[in-house]
Motif scaffolding. Structure first.
Motif, short mmCIF file in Angstrom:
data_model
loop_
_atom_site.label_atom_id
_atom_site.label_comp_id
_atom_site.label_asym_id
_atom_site.label_seq_id
_atom_site.Cartn_x
_atom_site.Cartn_y
_atom_site.Cartn_z
N HIS A 1 -63.03 -18.30 -21.82
CA HIS A 1 -64.10 -18.45 -20.83
C HIS A 1 -65.13 -19.45 -21.33
O HIS A 1 -65.50 -19.44 -22.50
CB HIS A 1 -64.77 -17.10 -20.55
N ILE A 2 -65.59 -20.31 -20.42
CA ILE A 2 -66.54 -21.36 -20.76
C ILE A 2 -67.83 -21.15 -19.99
O ILE A 2 -67.80 -20.88 -18.79
CB ILE A 2 -65.96 -22.75 -20.39
N VAL A 3 -68.95 -21.27 -20.69
CA VAL A 3 -70.26 -21.29 -20.05
C VAL A 3 -70.83 -22.69 -20.22
O VAL A 3 -71.02 -23.15 -21.35
CB VAL A 3 -71.23 -20.26 -20.66
N CYS A 4 -71.08 -23.38 -19.11
CA CYS A 4 -71.75 -24.68 -19.14
C CYS A 4 -73.22 -24.45 -18.80
O CYS A 4 -73.55 -24.05 -17.68
CB CYS A 4 -71.13 -25.64 -18.12
N LEU A 5 -74.08 -24.69 -19.75
CA LEU A 5 -75.50 -24.44 -19.53
C LEU A 5 -76.11 -25.47 -18.58
O LEU A 5 -77.06 -25.18 -17.86
CB LEU A 5 -76.25 -24.45 -20.86
N SER A 6 -75.59 -26.69 -18.59
CA SER A 6 -76.11 -27.78 -17.76
C SER A 6 -74.96 -28.63 -17.27
O SER A 6 -73.89 -28.66 -17.87
CB SER A 6 -77.09 -28.63 -18.58
N LEU B 1 -57.12 -27.15 -15.92
CA LEU B 1 -56.01 -27.77 -16.65
C LEU B 1 -55.83 -27.13 -18.03
O LEU B 1 -54.70 -27.00 -18.51
CB LEU B 1 -56.27 -29.27 -16.81
N LEU B 2 -56.92 -26.73 -18.64
CA LEU B 2 -56.86 -26.09 -19.96
C LEU B 2 -56.48 -24.62 -19.86
O LEU B 2 -56.14 -24.01 -20.87
CB LEU B 2 -58.21 -26.24 -20.67
N GLY B 3 -56.60 -24.04 -18.67
CA GLY B 3 -56.23 -22.64 -18.46
C GLY B 3 -57.37 -21.66 -18.65
O GLY B 3 -57.14 -20.46 -18.80
N ALA B 4 -58.61 -22.17 -18.60
CA ALA B 4 -59.77 -21.32 -18.85
C ALA B 4 -60.54 -21.04 -17.58
O ALA B 4 -60.44 -21.77 -16.59
CB ALA B 4 -60.69 -22.00 -19.86
N THR B 5 -61.36 -19.99 -17.61
CA THR B 5 -62.33 -19.74 -16.55
C THR B 5 -63.65 -20.39 -16.97
O THR B 5 -63.89 -20.64 -18.15
CB THR B 5 -62.52 -18.24 -16.32
N ILE B 6 -64.52 -20.65 -15.98
CA ILE B 6 -65.75 -21.37 -16.27
C ILE B 6 -66.86 -20.91 -15.34
O ILE B 6 -66.59 -20.52 -14.19
CB ILE B 6 -65.51 -22.90 -16.14
N GLU B 7 -68.08 -20.93 -15.85
CA GLU B 7 -69.24 -20.68 -15.02
C GLU B 7 -70.36 -21.63 -15.43
O GLU B 7 -70.39 -22.13 -16.56
CB GLU B 7 -69.70 -19.22 -15.10
N PHE B 8 -71.29 -21.86 -14.51
CA PHE B 8 -72.34 -22.86 -14.69
C PHE B 8 -73.71 -22.20 -14.55
O PHE B 8 -73.97 -21.50 -13.58
CB PHE B 8 -72.20 -23.98 -13.66
N GLU C 1 -72.91 -32.08 -8.31
CA GLU C 1 -71.68 -31.65 -7.63
C GLU C 1 -70.45 -32.34 -8.22
O GLU C 1 -69.41 -31.70 -8.45
CB GLU C 1 -71.77 -31.95 -6.13
N THR C 2 -70.57 -33.63 -8.49
CA THR C 2 -69.46 -34.36 -9.09
C THR C 2 -69.13 -33.83 -10.47
O THR C 2 -67.97 -33.61 -10.82
CB THR C 2 -69.79 -35.86 -9.19
N ARG C 3 -70.17 -33.60 -11.25
CA ARG C 3 -69.96 -33.10 -12.61
C ARG C 3 -69.34 -31.69 -12.60
O ARG C 3 -68.48 -31.38 -13.43
CB ARG C 3 -71.30 -33.05 -13.35
N GLN C 4 -69.75 -30.87 -11.67
CA GLN C 4 -69.16 -29.53 -11.58
C GLN C 4 -67.69 -29.62 -11.21
O GLN C 4 -66.86 -28.91 -11.79
CB GLN C 4 -69.90 -28.68 -10.55
N GLN C 5 -67.35 -30.49 -10.28
CA GLN C 5 -65.95 -30.64 -9.88
C GLN C 5 -65.10 -31.13 -11.05
O GLN C 5 -63.98 -30.66 -11.26
CB GLN C 5 -65.86 -31.61 -8.70
N GLU C 6 -65.64 -32.08 -11.82
CA GLU C 6 -64.91 -32.59 -12.98
C GLU C 6 -64.66 -31.48 -14.00
O GLU C 6 -63.53 -31.32 -14.50
CB GLU C 6 -65.71 -33.72 -13.65
N ALA C 7 -65.71 -30.72 -14.30
CA ALA C 7 -65.59 -29.66 -15.30
C ALA C 7 -64.68 -28.54 -14.82
O ALA C 7 -63.90 -27.98 -15.60
CB ALA C 7 -66.97 -29.10 -15.64
N GLN C 8 -64.77 -28.20 -13.54
CA GLN C 8 -63.92 -27.16 -12.98
C GLN C 8 -62.45 -27.54 -13.08
O GLN C 8 -61.60 -26.73 -13.48
CB GLN C 8 -64.29 -26.91 -11.52
N HIS C 9 -62.15 -28.79 -12.74
CA HIS C 9 -60.77 -29.27 -12.81
C HIS C 9 -60.28 -29.28 -14.25
O HIS C 9 -59.15 -28.87 -14.54
CB HIS C 9 -60.69 -30.67 -12.21
#
Length: 246
Positions: free
Chosen positions: A39-44, A79-86, A67-75
């Motif tokens: 699981h990944i937490v992106c603070l910014s 691909l890496l197989g992880a979950t993510i939240e911002f 929005e662009t940065r979130q889409q990039e990070a989500q994708h």
């Protein structure tokens, strides 16, 4: 060493939405392949200081960059197989109050990570990075406290590893762990290519992985038959408790 729990997991605390890709994408993909829930937490989103290419297009808003940065990070995470939240805490400067600290402590409690990856404690080029380190470390301590949200399962003592900064010598960062990511390198590079706002870093972090791969091969011994082409470096914060040194 402590007894393993049934579901293995790992937590990555990333200051900006691309940091986890450059610095720990291989570790994430490798552990997912081994059965860990990552699981990944992106603070910014890194919308101000790390999105120059997007701003240079002109006629763009901060909301659109986010929005662009979130889409990039989500994708990339997919691909890496992880979950993510911002957390969307802003960028240049990134700031966090007690509410955010406790929010991250709650993530620790929910994920119950067996290990944590985050930034080094120093970085004179980017103050957001040591802030992320301090936030990750303090939230870990709170999540271990019996008196925080009594009745919940407390966090044990997951090891913390600091991933490689952009300029390690200036950050007093010295790797004591070299992780062989050769078998998942192609997946990491695919995630790297999601970060189109920072295309200038694609080649740089490829070179870093190759260099660490050479070092890993040398440290594992010239007689080893294990193929190592790419690696990631990490600096541990806490001592490893073991009954065997080999």
């Amino acid at each position: 060493m402590s007894e393993k729990r049934d579901t293995q997991s790992g937590l990555v605390v990333s200051a900006h939405s691309a940091d986890f890709v450059w610095r720990a994408g291989g570790a994430i993909a490798l552990h997912v392949q081994q059965g860990y829930q990552m699981h990944i937490v992106c603070l910014s989103y890194g919308e101000r200081g790390e999105s120059a290419k997007l701003w240079r297009k002109g006629n763009v808003t901060e909301a659109a960059v986010k929005e662009t940065r979130q889409q990039e990070a989500q994708h990339a995470a997919e691909l890496l197989g992880a979950t993510i939240e911002f957390f969307d805490l802003g960028d240049y400067p990134l700031r966090a109050d007690e509410k955010i600290l406790l929010r991250l402590a709650d993530v620790y409690r929910r994920v119950q990570p067996h290990f944590v990856l985050t930034h080094p404690m120093q970085d004179p080029y980017n103050y957001d990075h040591p802030l992320a380190f301090n936030l990750a470390m303090e939230a870990r301590i709170i999540a271990q406290a019996e008196g925080y949200r009594p009745g919940e399962k407390v966090l044990e003592a997951p090891p913390v590893y600091c991933f490689e900064p952009h300029q390690p010598e200036q950050c007093n960062w010295k790797p004591d762990v070299l992780l062989n990511i050769s078998e998942v390198w192609e997946r990491k590079y695919a995630a790297i290519q999601c970060m189109r706002g920072q295309e200038h870093l694609w080649e740089y972090y490829t070179r870093v992985a190759l260099q660490r791969g050479v070092q890993a091969k040398r440290n594992i011994g010239i007689t080893s038959h294990k193929a190592i082409s790419h690696a990631e470096g990490f600096q541990s914060i806490y001592p490893r408790v073991t009954e065997k040194l080999a």
